[in-house]
Design an enzyme around this catalytic site. Structure first.
Site, PDB file in Angstrom:
ATOM      1  N   ASP A   1     -62.967 -47.191 -48.307  1.00  0.00           N
ATOM      2  CA  ASP A   1     -62.201 -48.309 -48.860  1.00  0.00           C
ATOM      3  C   ASP A   1     -62.937 -49.613 -48.552  1.00  0.00           C
ATOM      4  O   ASP A   1     -63.460 -49.813 -47.458  1.00  0.00           O
ATOM      5  CB  ASP A   1     -60.787 -48.326 -48.251  1.00  0.00           C
ATOM      6  CG  ASP A   1     -59.840 -49.199 -49.051  1.00  0.00           C
ATOM      7  OD1 ASP A   1     -58.924 -48.656 -49.694  1.00  0.00           O
ATOM      8  OD2 ASP A   1     -60.027 -50.443 -49.055  1.00  0.00           O
TER       9      ASP A   1
ATOM     10  N   GLY B   1     -47.107 -50.499 -53.582  1.00  0.00           N
ATOM     11  CA  GLY B   1     -48.409 -51.079 -53.281  1.00  0.00           C
ATOM     12  C   GLY B   1     -49.558 -50.495 -54.071  1.00  0.00           C
ATOM     13  O   GLY B   1     -50.722 -50.783 -53.765  1.00  0.00           O
TER      14      GLY B   1
ATOM     15  N   HIS C   1     -55.392 -41.926 -56.108  1.00  0.00           N
ATOM     16  CA  HIS C   1     -56.293 -41.884 -54.946  1.00  0.00           C
ATOM     17  C   HIS C   1     -55.492 -41.554 -53.704  1.00  0.00           C
ATOM     18  O   HIS C   1     -54.410 -42.095 -53.486  1.00  0.00           O
ATOM     19  CB  HIS C   1     -57.045 -43.207 -54.761  1.00  0.00           C
ATOM     20  CG  HIS C   1     -56.185 -44.435 -54.857  1.00  0.00           C
ATOM     21  ND1 HIS C   1     -55.757 -44.943 -56.053  1.00  0.00           N
ATOM     22  CD2 HIS C   1     -55.646 -45.222 -53.906  1.00  0.00           C
ATOM     23  CE1 HIS C   1     -55.012 -46.002 -55.849  1.00  0.00           C
ATOM     24  NE2 HIS C   1     -54.909 -46.197 -54.550  1.00  0.00           N
TER      25      HIS C   1
ATOM     26  N   HIS D   1     -55.365 -42.074 -49.863  1.00  0.00           N
ATOM     27  CA  HIS D   1     -55.906 -42.809 -48.722  1.00  0.00           C
ATOM     28  C   HIS D   1     -55.941 -41.846 -47.534  1.00  0.00           C
ATOM     29  O   HIS D   1     -54.915 -41.232 -47.213  1.00  0.00           O
ATOM     30  CB  HIS D   1     -54.989 -43.971 -48.329  1.00  0.00           C
ATOM     31  CG  HIS D   1     -54.854 -45.076 -49.322  1.00  0.00           C
ATOM     32  ND1 HIS D   1     -55.523 -46.274 -49.198  1.00  0.00           N
ATOM     33  CD2 HIS D   1     -54.090 -45.181 -50.438  1.00  0.00           C
ATOM     34  CE1 HIS D   1     -55.182 -47.078 -50.199  1.00  0.00           C
ATOM     35  NE2 HIS D   1     -54.312 -46.444 -50.972  1.00  0.00           N
TER      36      HIS D   1
HETATM   37  P1  5GP Z   1     -53.724 -48.950 -53.682  1.00  0.00           P
HETATM   38  O1  5GP Z   1     -53.305 -50.355 -53.262  1.00  0.00           O
HETATM   39  O2  5GP Z   1     -53.762 -48.820 -55.194  1.00  0.00           O
HETATM   40  O3  5GP Z   1     -52.956 -47.852 -53.026  1.00  0.00           O
HETATM   41  O4  5GP Z   1     -55.199 -48.752 -53.134  1.00  0.00           O
HETATM   42  C1  5GP Z   1     -56.310 -49.297 -53.757  1.00  0.00           C
HETATM   43  C2  5GP Z   1     -57.355 -49.393 -52.686  1.00  0.00           C
HETATM   44  O5  5GP Z   1     -58.604 -49.581 -53.313  1.00  0.00           O
HETATM   45  C3  5GP Z   1     -57.167 -50.578 -51.726  1.00  0.00           C
HETATM   46  O6  5GP Z   1     -57.034 -50.094 -50.394  1.00  0.00           O
HETATM   47  C4  5GP Z   1     -58.411 -51.427 -51.935  1.00  0.00           C
HETATM   48  O7  5GP Z   1     -58.904 -51.986 -50.729  1.00  0.00           O
HETATM   49  C5  5GP Z   1     -59.383 -50.436 -52.534  1.00  0.00           C
HETATM   50  N1  5GP Z   1     -60.366 -51.021 -53.426  1.00  0.00           N
HETATM   51  C6  5GP Z   1     -60.119 -51.941 -54.387  1.00  0.00           C
HETATM   52  N2  5GP Z   1     -61.251 -52.248 -55.046  1.00  0.00           N
HETATM   53  C7  5GP Z   1     -62.236 -51.487 -54.475  1.00  0.00           C
HETATM   54  C8  5GP Z   1     -63.641 -51.358 -54.739  1.00  0.00           C
HETATM   55  O8  5GP Z   1     -64.222 -51.976 -55.618  1.00  0.00           O
HETATM   56  N3  5GP Z   1     -64.325 -50.489 -53.945  1.00  0.00           N
HETATM   57  C9  5GP Z   1     -63.717 -49.770 -52.944  1.00  0.00           C
HETATM   58  N4  5GP Z   1     -64.487 -48.946 -52.222  1.00  0.00           N
HETATM   59  N5  5GP Z   1     -62.392 -49.870 -52.689  1.00  0.00           N
HETATM   60  C10 5GP Z   1     -61.664 -50.713 -53.440  1.00  0.00           C
END
Ligand code: 5GP
Ligand code: ZN
Length: 114
Positions: free
Chosen positions: A30, A93, A100, A102
């Protein structure tokens, strides 16, 4: 999907620190880690949420979970404990609508999460 950030990571168009690859899944760090280990595991194919992946391709959802566990083994946190989170929907969130997992660990994790 042409306009999906995580599809672009799968294709290599957007760089990422990839830690594991399997036939149907990719794992990468991440960009904004919330724990010493914070890795995202995604299917190569685009599905918006865990539920939609489960309905369309349950074998690939199982592969994502198997890879998530292997990330924990590789990172040395499988024994101490780790958390797998699928944020689903805006209020939970979810900001990227390519499913994905985490994988979080390497420190004590509060329960319930905020
Ligand atoms: P969500 O908030 O949708 O559960 O998780 C999305 C995750 O993707 C976040 O933890 C954020 O930090 C990560 N993320 C967003 N953009 C990028 C990126 O360009 N590269 C990587 N490696 N992680 C990303
Ligand atoms: Zn996608």
């Amino acid at each position: 999907m042409t306009d999906c950030l995580f599809c672009k990571i799968v294709s290599g168009e957007v760089p990422a620190k990839i830690v594991r690859e399997s036939p149907g899944a990719v794992a990468f760090r991440d960009i904004n880690p919330q724990a010493p280990t914070h890795v995202l595991v995604i299917p190569r194919a685009h599905h918006p949420t865990a539920a939609e992946l489960a309905a369309a391709d349950p074998a690939t959802l199982a592969e994502v979970l198997t890879e998530a566990h292997q990330v924990a083994v590789d990172e040395g946190i499988a024994e101490t404990g780790y958390r797998i989170v699928f944020n689903t929907g805006a209020q939970a969130g979810q900001t990227v609508f390519h499913v994905h997992a985490h994988v979080l660990g390497g420190r004590g994790l509060n329960w319930p999460p905020g």
